[in-house]
Design a protein around this motif. Sequence first.
Motif, PDB file in Angstrom:
ATOM      1  N   SER A   1      -8.357   0.670  -0.989  1.00  0.00           N
ATOM      2  CA  SER A   1      -7.816  -0.325  -0.044  1.00  0.00           C
ATOM      3  C   SER A   1      -7.888   0.194   1.395  1.00  0.00           C
ATOM      4  O   SER A   1      -7.959  -0.598   2.327  1.00  0.00           O
ATOM      5  CB  SER A   1      -6.382  -0.727  -0.426  1.00  0.00           C
ATOM      6  N   CYS A   2      -7.872   1.524   1.563  1.00  0.00           N
ATOM      7  CA  CYS A   2      -8.019   2.096   2.922  1.00  0.00           C
ATOM      8  C   CYS A   2      -9.485   2.017   3.363  1.00  0.00           C
ATOM      9  O   CYS A   2      -9.777   1.628   4.500  1.00  0.00           O
ATOM     10  CB  CYS A   2      -7.611   3.570   2.940  1.00  0.00           C
TER      11      CYS A   2
ATOM     12  N   HIS B   1       0.830  -1.203   0.000  1.00  0.00           N
ATOM     13  CA  HIS B   1       0.000   0.000   0.000  1.00  0.00           C
ATOM     14  C   HIS B   1       0.866   1.255   0.000  1.00  0.00           C
ATOM     15  O   HIS B   1       0.591   2.220  -0.721  1.00  0.00           O
ATOM     16  CB  HIS B   1      -0.957   0.016   1.202  1.00  0.00           C
TER      17      HIS B   1
ATOM     18  N   LEU C   1      -7.422   2.517  -6.554  1.00  0.00           N
ATOM     19  CA  LEU C   1      -7.146   1.285  -5.801  1.00  0.00           C
ATOM     20  C   LEU C   1      -6.442   1.602  -4.483  1.00  0.00           C
ATOM     21  O   LEU C   1      -6.745   1.007  -3.445  1.00  0.00           O
ATOM     22  CB  LEU C   1      -6.295   0.325  -6.645  1.00  0.00           C
TER      23      LEU C   1
ATOM     24  N   ILE D   1      -6.711  -5.544  -2.640  1.00  0.00           N
ATOM     25  CA  ILE D   1      -6.754  -4.307  -3.435  1.00  0.00           C
ATOM     26  C   ILE D   1      -5.377  -3.629  -3.472  1.00  0.00           C
ATOM     27  O   ILE D   1      -4.933  -3.170  -4.532  1.00  0.00           O
ATOM     28  CB  ILE D   1      -7.816  -3.326  -2.876  1.00  0.00           C
ATOM     29  N   SER D   2      -4.675  -3.583  -2.337  1.00  0.00           N
ATOM     30  CA  SER D   2      -3.388  -2.869  -2.356  1.00  0.00           C
ATOM     31  C   SER D   2      -2.349  -3.631  -3.185  1.00  0.00           C
ATOM     32  O   SER D   2      -1.509  -3.022  -3.850  1.00  0.00           O
ATOM     33  CB  SER D   2      -2.876  -2.579  -0.948  1.00  0.00           C
TER      34      SER D   2
ATOM     35  N   PRO E   1      -4.743  -1.740   5.171  1.00  0.00           N
ATOM     36  CA  PRO E   1      -5.357  -1.584   3.850  1.00  0.00           C
ATOM     37  C   PRO E   1      -5.678  -2.961   3.264  1.00  0.00           C
ATOM     38  O   PRO E   1      -4.883  -3.900   3.427  1.00  0.00           O
ATOM     39  CB  PRO E   1      -4.288  -0.860   3.036  1.00  0.00           C
ATOM     40  N   ASN E   2      -6.809  -3.060   2.619  1.00  0.00           N
ATOM     41  CA  ASN E   2      -7.244  -4.337   2.050  1.00  0.00           C
ATOM     42  C   ASN E   2      -6.117  -4.960   1.208  1.00  0.00           C
ATOM     43  O   ASN E   2      -5.683  -4.372   0.217  1.00  0.00           O
ATOM     44  CB  ASN E   2      -8.480  -4.085   1.185  1.00  0.00           C
TER      45      ASN E   2
ATOM     46  N   TYR F   1     -10.742  -1.551   4.370  1.00  0.00           N
ATOM     47  CA  TYR F   1      -9.665  -2.164   5.168  1.00  0.00           C
ATOM     48  C   TYR F   1     -10.112  -3.473   5.811  1.00  0.00           C
ATOM     49  O   TYR F   1     -11.310  -3.759   5.880  1.00  0.00           O
ATOM     50  CB  TYR F   1      -9.184  -1.182   6.239  1.00  0.00           C
TER      51      TYR F   1
END
Length: 478
Positions: free
Chosen positions: A345-346, A292, A341, A362-363, A358-359, A349
Amino acid sequence: MGLMTPKQYRESLKDGRLVYIYGKKVEDVTTDPALKVGVDTAAIDYELAEMPEYRDLAVVEDPDLGGEPVSRYYYIPRNAEDLIKRHELMVAATRLGGCVIPFSHDIAADALNAINVTANMMGKPEYVERAENYRKHLKKTDLSSSAAMTDVKGNRVLRPSSPQQTHPDFYVHMVDKNKDGIIVRGAKVHITAAAYLNELMVIPTRNMVEEDKDYAVAFAIPANTKGVKQICHPMHTKLSDMEFPVDHPVRTHTDSLIIFDDVFVPWERVFLCGEWQFAMPLVYNFAVLHRHTAASYRIPSSELLLGVAQAMAEYNGIERVSHIREHITDLVMYVNTLKSLARASCIDYVMHGGIPIPNPVISNIAKYQFASNFHTFVKIVQDIAGGLAATLPSYQDYQNPELKADIDKYLGGKAGIPTENRLRMLNLMRRMLTYENEIVAVHAEGSLQAQRMTVLAEAQPDIQEYKKWAEIAAGIKS
Ligand SMILES: Cc1cc2nc3c(=O)[nH]c(=O)nc-3n(C[C@H](O)[C@H](O)[C@H](O)COP(=O)(O)OP(=O)(O)OC[C@H]3O[C@@H](n4cnc5c(N)ncnc54)[C@H](O)[C@@H]3O)c2cc1C
């Protein structure tokens, strides 16, 4: 002590550390002509914390310390808003740094959080306590730190402890221990900014089996610890004479080969010692956080390159040509995919080891889409700019009165655009699209395969869910 000022940060580096660059031992990294540029780049974090417009992003009044101001990087995020602010801080710091992130707290915070998460997962109270004490120490001192994960590795397909490796020191490992601490040996490579950061946070680089248990070590030490030697790679610290000068300073970093020659680490700074089962979780926890960070700090340079492409299209009069519009559309999609993205991602989460992160799916996709499409992105910018980026005359030619008029006349583009602007933009493009930057895009923060593996592993619950839906849709009864 509290937050450090930029001056205190520079003073703190005069600590007798052993650093080499260009074959010579460096007496003082803050005055060395090359490393000083890295120090100035790392100092941006400290400058930003003093700027009223960035204070809210850079500094948190920490409820865990009775409201004491601490660096946002060392504060444990509580929710999506905290993660977004950290993301925005990294973007702001990178913009201020002329597209180079300071690296003085950010990557270390990823390692610190990974150490914390892993300690929580291990359920060993002494590790949890040490991790919390170390975080408190960093919050109270605001020391900068690197994160040293990548071992030199030797033969990549062999295990760290394999007798087939030509020596046992390709991965940092414990060679002894006593009542006061452990002794470590080995080397880490590519460690960004370590030459001018206060601390070295060291974690393993891969999974381990029981035979590798001496290699399952994580610890943190001051960079001037006895037995630590750093060899820095060359840095482009100034514009060459052939380039058009600019008012702002060059910002850049070096990366170190760090040699640990029987280095003592006190127990209170040891976060993993022989628990081989937790080497991989620690690596993984660091990687998911660090991807991330990587995606965030790549945003300003991607935006800037898009700006270069648009400027060159306009300077050459081709901005309305259909394939150039297609090219610009592709660049816009690349930049906005990365931005979306990194932010998503945040917002989306996940809780991991008691900390919101962060996911990871996605990150990792954010970092992967940046890195795997970077060369295509560059190809488009190069196509728009034309071949002059490779063959343009130098700034010295342009300064020569016998040549300037010819250069102005023959290397001009669209009417109304000064030839100098065109040449300056091409200079910027050449600086940004170095061979080194292409390698950095692919390898920094882990190879492409590392991101793909994380995406596949982290997406398993979703994949299984989709499979269930497919079976229902197909009329398959379980
Ligand atoms: C500019 C820069 C800055 C960096 N900063 C840092 C930093 O601050 N801290 C830090 O810890 N690291 C840092 N890195 C290291 C970065 O994470 C590594 O470069 C990356 O993980 C790749 O490792 P490597 O360079 O040793 O390449 P290799 O590991 O040699 O990778 C080369 C290829 O080999 C493959 N490979 C490697 N091992 C195996 C295996 N066992 N089985 C199958 N395939 C394999 C890889 O997938 C890849 O395709 C930095 C790197 C760069 C370029």
